[in-house]
Design a protein around this motif. Structure first.
Motif, short mmCIF file in Angstrom:
data_model
loop_
_atom_site.label_atom_id
_atom_site.label_comp_id
_atom_site.label_asym_id
_atom_site.label_seq_id
_atom_site.Cartn_x
_atom_site.Cartn_y
_atom_site.Cartn_z
N SER A 78 -63.87 -41.17 58.00
CA SER A 78 -63.15 -41.65 56.83
C SER A 78 -62.70 -40.52 55.90
N SER A 79 -63.37 -39.38 55.94
CA SER A 79 -63.02 -38.28 55.04
C SER A 79 -61.59 -37.79 55.27
N ASN A 80 -61.07 -38.01 56.49
CA ASN A 80 -59.68 -37.63 56.76
C ASN A 80 -58.71 -38.34 55.83
N GLU A 91 -48.94 -34.90 47.39
CA GLU A 91 -49.43 -36.26 47.61
C GLU A 91 -50.95 -36.31 47.50
N ASN A 92 -51.62 -35.33 48.08
CA ASN A 92 -53.09 -35.33 48.03
C ASN A 92 -53.61 -35.12 46.61
N ALA A 93 -52.82 -34.42 45.79
CA ALA A 93 -53.24 -34.22 44.40
C ALA A 93 -53.18 -35.53 43.61
N LEU A 94 -52.36 -36.47 44.08
CA LEU A 94 -52.18 -37.74 43.37
C LEU A 94 -52.94 -38.90 44.02
N ILE A 95 -53.65 -38.62 45.10
CA ILE A 95 -54.28 -39.68 45.88
C ILE A 95 -55.51 -40.26 45.17
N TRP A 96 -55.74 -41.55 45.37
CA TRP A 96 -56.92 -42.24 44.84
C TRP A 96 -57.49 -43.12 45.94
N MET A 97 -58.72 -42.86 46.34
CA MET A 97 -59.38 -43.69 47.35
C MET A 97 -58.52 -43.85 48.61
N GLY A 98 -57.94 -42.76 49.06
CA GLY A 98 -57.17 -42.80 50.30
C GLY A 98 -55.76 -43.34 50.16
N GLY A 99 -55.27 -43.55 48.96
CA GLY A 99 -53.93 -44.07 48.78
C GLY A 99 -53.52 -44.06 47.32
N CYS A 100 -52.58 -44.92 46.97
CA CYS A 100 -52.13 -44.99 45.57
C CYS A 100 -53.06 -45.90 44.77
N ARG A 101 -53.06 -45.71 43.48
CA ARG A 101 -53.81 -46.61 42.60
C ARG A 101 -53.07 -47.96 42.54
N PRO A 102 -53.77 -49.06 42.72
CA PRO A 102 -53.12 -50.37 42.57
C PRO A 102 -52.47 -50.54 41.20
N SER A 103 -53.07 -49.94 40.18
CA SER A 103 -52.49 -50.05 38.83
C SER A 103 -51.13 -49.37 38.73
N SER A 104 -50.82 -48.48 39.67
CA SER A 104 -49.51 -47.82 39.65
C SER A 104 -48.39 -48.81 39.95
N GLN A 206 -72.85 -41.10 54.99
CA GLN A 206 -71.89 -40.83 53.91
C GLN A 206 -70.48 -41.26 54.32
N GLU A 207 -70.10 -40.89 55.55
CA GLU A 207 -68.77 -41.25 56.05
C GLU A 207 -68.61 -42.76 56.15
N GLY A 212 -66.24 -47.77 53.94
CA GLY A 212 -66.36 -49.06 53.27
C GLY A 212 -65.58 -49.10 51.97
N LEU A 213 -65.62 -48.01 51.22
CA LEU A 213 -64.87 -47.94 49.97
C LEU A 213 -63.37 -47.89 50.22
N LEU A 214 -62.97 -47.21 51.30
CA LEU A 214 -61.56 -47.16 51.67
C LEU A 214 -61.04 -48.57 51.95
#
Length: 275
Positions: A78-80, A91-104, A206-207, A212-214
């Motif tokens: 999952s760390s990938n 893109e990686n600087a703006l990433i949240w939990m493997g993707g975009c923030r839903p609030s965006s 950990q992975e 699971g969080l992803l």
């Protein structure tokens, strides 16, 4: 513990291939949305609205399928997804939990609402009659009703609360990386690169937790998108999807351009960039 040499590379390739198919599908949906919007003959074109709703449900289905494939490919790797090698640094600087923030998604709705309103005011001041959005008169995102705005605002608050809960969870997992047995082994080992069953088991756990969080974050993204579309009219949702897909694709391209520019730049000792 699985061998993370060649098999790990193959899994990363599968993850990247899944991402590229997703990006290609997003590109394909843009002309489909535009075509239906162009076919719309009037604000009360029920048949085209029905087709738009069908396409919008397909788009949400695309997202669900992509999220499901990510979950399948995230097992122990999952760390990938938290810093994808196939993403640009931007893109990686703006990433949240493997993707975009839903609030965006809500920020995009508000931005489109404001920008389309500005266009309409400008055209009015220039005495240009018959303003037409992508979908016809009077149904663009600048025409959100008070009831729609109220529902969007309530949903926005709920989604931010869910994001904060998940952010706390991932913070806790990150802190666990310095916990026993990893910390004690790192302190005691002379050669960290040697196999260690306790560390491998801890990192696997950990992975799995990160995977699971992803999945949880992807579910929130899909659920948020679905609820926003339910609030919007067919044409408003089409405008929203067009903007979201263009933004996603553009961020990737802008990131690639900046990455190439960064590699071409030479920084001297004083810190000034030179070509």
């Amino acid at each position: 513990m699985e061998n993370k040499g060649s098999p790990g590379k193959n899994i990363e390739e599968a993850q990247e291939s899944c991402y590229k198919r997703w990006m290609n599908l997003q590109s394909q949906r843009i002309p489909e949305l535009k075509q239906l919007l162009a076919q719309r003959k009037s604000p009360r074109d029920a048949e085209t609205d029905r087709k738009l709703r069908e396409l919008e449900q397909k788009i949400i289905g695309d997202f669900k399928d992509y999220a499901g494939k990510r979950v399948d490919l995230a097992h122990r790797y999952s760390s990938n997804y938290y810093a994808p090698s196939w993403n640009t640094p931007l893109e990686n600087a703006l990433i949240w939990m493997g993707g975009c923030r839903p609030s965006s998604f809500f920020r995009l709705v508000y931005a489109l609402c404001g920008s389309q309103t500005e266009i309409r005011v400008t055209q009015f001041l220039r005495n240009i009659d018959g303003y037409t959005s992508l979908g016809g008169d009077g149904i663009s995102l600048s025409d959100l009703t008070a009831e729609q705005l109220a529902k969007i605002n309530v949903l926005h608050v709920k989604v931010i609360e869910e994001e904060e809960k998940m952010t706390k969870k991932v913070s806790s997992l990150q802190e666990d990386a310095a916990d026993i047995p990893i910390a004690t082994v790192a302190f005691a080992e002379e050669h960290v690169g040697e196999p260690n069953m306790a560390v491998d088991e801890a990192l696997d756990k950990q992975e799995e937790s990160m995977a699971g969080l992803l999945a949880e974050a992807d579910n929130l993204r899909v659920d948020t998108l679905t609820k926003i579309v339910e609030i919007l009219s067919p044409v408003q949702a089409a405008d929203f999807f067009l903007a979201a897909k263009k933004l996603h694709l553009s961020m990737h391209e802008w990131g690639a351009v900046r990455d190439r520019r960064r590699r071409e730049c030479i920084v001297d000792v004083g810190g000034e960039e030179q070509k």
